[in-house]
Design an enzyme around this catalytic site. Structure first.
Site, PDB file in Angstrom:
ATOM      1  N   LEU A   1      -2.924 -10.333   5.151  1.00 34.07           N
ATOM      2  CA  LEU A   1      -1.889  -9.421   4.671  1.00 34.07           C
ATOM      3  C   LEU A   1      -2.438  -8.359   3.723  1.00 34.07           C
ATOM      4  O   LEU A   1      -1.763  -7.367   3.454  1.00 34.07           O
ATOM      5  CB  LEU A   1      -0.792 -10.209   3.937  1.00 34.07           C
ATOM      6  CG  LEU A   1      -0.060 -11.296   4.730  1.00 34.07           C
ATOM      7  CD1 LEU A   1       0.946 -12.005   3.829  1.00 34.07           C
ATOM      8  CD2 LEU A   1       0.640 -10.723   5.949  1.00 34.07           C
ATOM      9  N   ALA A   2      -3.639  -8.568   3.203  1.00 36.17           N
ATOM     10  CA  ALA A   2      -4.198  -7.646   2.209  1.00 36.17           C
ATOM     11  C   ALA A   2      -4.312  -6.232   2.784  1.00 36.17           C
ATOM     12  O   ALA A   2      -4.829  -6.045   3.886  1.00 36.17           O
ATOM     13  CB  ALA A   2      -5.578  -8.143   1.759  1.00 36.17           C
ATOM     14  N   TRP A   3      -3.800  -5.261   2.023  1.00 34.22           N
ATOM     15  CA  TRP A   3      -3.905  -3.844   2.421  1.00 34.22           C
ATOM     16  C   TRP A   3      -3.494  -2.989   1.239  1.00 34.22           C
ATOM     17  O   TRP A   3      -2.435  -3.201   0.658  1.00 34.22           O
ATOM     18  CB  TRP A   3      -3.022  -3.551   3.625  1.00 34.22           C
ATOM     19  CG  TRP A   3      -3.355  -2.250   4.302  1.00 34.22           C
ATOM     20  CD1 TRP A   3      -2.918  -1.008   3.953  1.00 34.22           C
ATOM     21  CD2 TRP A   3      -4.210  -2.073   5.435  1.00 34.22           C
ATOM     22  NE1 TRP A   3      -3.445  -0.056   4.797  1.00 34.22           N
ATOM     23  CE2 TRP A   3      -4.248  -0.695   5.723  1.00 34.22           C
ATOM     24  CE3 TRP A   3      -4.950  -2.950   6.232  1.00 34.22           C
ATOM     25  CZ2 TRP A   3      -4.985  -0.163   6.772  1.00 34.22           C
ATOM     26  CZ3 TRP A   3      -5.691  -2.428   7.279  1.00 34.22           C
ATOM     27  CH2 TRP A   3      -5.701  -1.052   7.547  1.00 34.22           C
TER      28      TRP A   3
ATOM     29  N   THR B   1       2.232  -2.698  11.659  1.00 31.36           N
ATOM     30  CA  THR B   1       3.371  -1.882  11.268  1.00 31.36           C
ATOM     31  C   THR B   1       3.901  -1.099  12.460  1.00 31.36           C
ATOM     32  O   THR B   1       3.152  -0.770  13.391  1.00 31.36           O
ATOM     33  CB  THR B   1       2.970  -0.891  10.160  1.00 31.36           C
ATOM     34  OG1 THR B   1       4.039   0.037   9.941  1.00 31.36           O
ATOM     35  CG2 THR B   1       1.717  -0.104  10.544  1.00 31.36           C
TER      36      THR B   1
ATOM     37  N   LYS C   1      -4.161   0.897  10.710  1.00 22.88           N
ATOM     38  CA  LYS C   1      -3.665  -0.386  11.216  1.00 22.88           C
ATOM     39  C   LYS C   1      -3.902  -0.509  12.723  1.00 22.88           C
ATOM     40  O   LYS C   1      -4.318  -1.562  13.226  1.00 22.88           O
ATOM     41  CB  LYS C   1      -2.167  -0.525  10.913  1.00 22.88           C
ATOM     42  CG  LYS C   1      -1.838  -0.784   9.458  1.00 22.88           C
ATOM     43  CD  LYS C   1      -2.129  -2.216   9.050  1.00 22.88           C
ATOM     44  CE  LYS C   1      -1.546  -2.553   7.704  1.00 22.88           C
ATOM     45  NZ  LYS C   1      -1.752  -3.960   7.311  1.00 22.88           N
TER      46      LYS C   1
ATOM     47  N   TYR D   1      -2.017   5.675   7.576  1.00 24.79           N
ATOM     48  CA  TYR D   1      -1.650   4.260   7.532  1.00 24.79           C
ATOM     49  C   TYR D   1      -1.544   3.695   8.948  1.00 24.79           C
ATOM     50  O   TYR D   1      -2.142   2.660   9.271  1.00 24.79           O
ATOM     51  CB  TYR D   1      -0.325   4.121   6.792  1.00 24.79           C
ATOM     52  CG  TYR D   1       0.238   2.721   6.702  1.00 24.79           C
ATOM     53  CD1 TYR D   1      -0.483   1.691   6.104  1.00 24.79           C
ATOM     54  CD2 TYR D   1       1.516   2.447   7.175  1.00 24.79           C
ATOM     55  CE1 TYR D   1       0.049   0.414   6.008  1.00 24.79           C
ATOM     56  CE2 TYR D   1       2.058   1.175   7.071  1.00 24.79           C
ATOM     57  CZ  TYR D   1       1.321   0.164   6.479  1.00 24.79           C
ATOM     58  OH  TYR D   1       1.852  -1.098   6.380  1.00 24.79           O
TER      59      TYR D   1
ATOM     60  N   TYR E   1       3.333  -7.405  -2.077  1.00 27.46           N
ATOM     61  CA  TYR E   1       4.778  -7.280  -1.871  1.00 27.46           C
ATOM     62  C   TYR E   1       5.288  -8.283  -0.836  1.00 27.46           C
ATOM     63  O   TYR E   1       6.304  -8.956  -1.044  1.00 27.46           O
ATOM     64  CB  TYR E   1       5.094  -5.845  -1.429  1.00 27.46           C
ATOM     65  CG  TYR E   1       6.546  -5.608  -1.064  1.00 27.46           C
ATOM     66  CD1 TYR E   1       7.555  -5.747  -2.018  1.00 27.46           C
ATOM     67  CD2 TYR E   1       6.904  -5.240   0.233  1.00 27.46           C
ATOM     68  CE1 TYR E   1       8.880  -5.525  -1.675  1.00 27.46           C
ATOM     69  CE2 TYR E   1       8.221  -5.016   0.571  1.00 27.46           C
ATOM     70  CZ  TYR E   1       9.205  -5.156  -0.381  1.00 27.46           C
ATOM     71  OH  TYR E   1      10.521  -4.950  -0.045  1.00 27.46           O
ATOM     72  N   ILE E   2       4.580  -8.426   0.274  1.00 24.32           N
ATOM     73  CA  ILE E   2       4.969  -9.382   1.313  1.00 24.32           C
ATOM     74  C   ILE E   2       4.350 -10.747   1.055  1.00 24.32           C
ATOM     75  O   ILE E   2       4.994 -11.784   1.247  1.00 24.32           O
ATOM     76  CB  ILE E   2       4.547  -8.862   2.706  1.00 24.32           C
ATOM     77  CG1 ILE E   2       5.283  -7.564   3.039  1.00 24.32           C
ATOM     78  CG2 ILE E   2       4.823  -9.911   3.786  1.00 24.32           C
ATOM     79  CD1 ILE E   2       4.801  -6.908   4.321  1.00 24.32           C
TER      80      ILE E   2
END
Length: 283
Positions: A75-77, A115, A142, A138, A13-14
């Site tokens: 960025l992978a998650w 985040t 992170k 989540y 998405y990002i």
């Protein structure tokens, strides 16, 4: 001298917006876009090379890149919109192992995507000194990855950057955010959208603006540590959604009070934009 930037989660998405932003920079930038989806959406750019691969697998080898990246932007998650699924903790050791191997391979600038949910319940502005007490799997995952990365990279001559994203919107039909849900409800012919009081205030940032800020962060080495990528301005959820409905000419209205306000949501929380503003002034 050209800067080689490796971006994981490139089709996410990002990620796809960040790749687009980096590929449009005037500076000499070459991008290694890594994603496990097997879908190369970046073939039109001569500055982007796509590699299919799962960076969370022990079988992923940095040697496949052919060079040591100047910057790793991780960025992978998985399941970023589902905050209490077990993958956030199940995957965390693999994320740490991947970042650790990057440092050992010789990458000297490592930037991870964090985040606001690392902080948990908070009222007011969030900066890099704000204490963290995450309330979701989540946020816990992170926060733990950031702590582990910073601990391992310490005294190893690595520039560590950690980007904190806030309330992201844009490209909404592909997201599971409230904006995406609203679009899908409107497309289904719903006349009302169940809603809370809408009074809670958040820091909203479009995914395109977020991508520009992330690009600016990784293109410089001076500002490091935790960096909020945000607007720095709190806006009520109700006002933001009403303006979204108007901007997109949606034939749907908000059913205020259909859902109670969640007790763990802050009345107002936003990012301190001091560091990102200083980066953008120089960029």
């Amino acid at each position: 001298m050209s800067k080689l930037i490796m971006v994981t989660g490139a089709n996410g998405y990002i990620g796809k917006h960040v790749i687009d932003s980096l590929s449009r920079l005037d500076a000499d930038v070459d991008v290694i876009a890594v994603d496990r989806s097997g879908s190369n959406t970046f073939s039109n750019s001569s500055h982007v090379r796509y590699i299919e691969g799962d960076v969370l697998s022990s079988g992923f080898r940095f040697e496949s890149i052919g060079a040591i990246p100047d910057v790793l932007l991780h960025l992978a998650w998985r399941n970023g919109f589902d905050h209490n699924v077990s993958s956030h903790l199940d995957d965390m050791p693999n994320h740490y192992d991947f970042l650790k191997r990057a440092v050992d391979f010789g990458v000297k600038q490592v930037c991870g995507m964090g985040t606001m949910h690392e902080v948990g319940y908070w009222e007011g502005a969030i900066d890099e000194t704000t204490p963290c007490n995450p309330q979701s799997l989540y946020g816990i995952g992170k926060n733990a990855l950031r702590q582990a990365l910073f601990s391992y990279a310490k005294d190893r001559g690595v520039i560590c950057q950690w980007i904190r994203g806030f309330y992201i919107y844009g490209d909404d039909i592909n997201s599971k955010s409230i904006f995406g849900k609203l679009l899908r409800a409107n497309a289904a012919g719903e006349s009302k959208f169940p809603f809370t009081s809408g009074k809670n205030k958040y820091d909203f940032i479009s995914v395109d603006e977020l991508a520009e800020q992330i690009s600016a962060v990784v293109m410089q080495e001076t500002t490091k540590g935790i960096i909020n990528c945000c607007s720095g301005v709190p806006v009520s959820l109700g006002d933001k959604i009403e303006s979204f409905i108007e901007e997109h000419h949606l034939d749907i209205r908000l059913d205020y009070g259909a859902y109670p306000d969640r007790p763990y949501d802050s009345p107002a929380v936003w990012g301190d934009a001091t560091k990102i503003n200083s980066i953008l002034e120089i960029a």
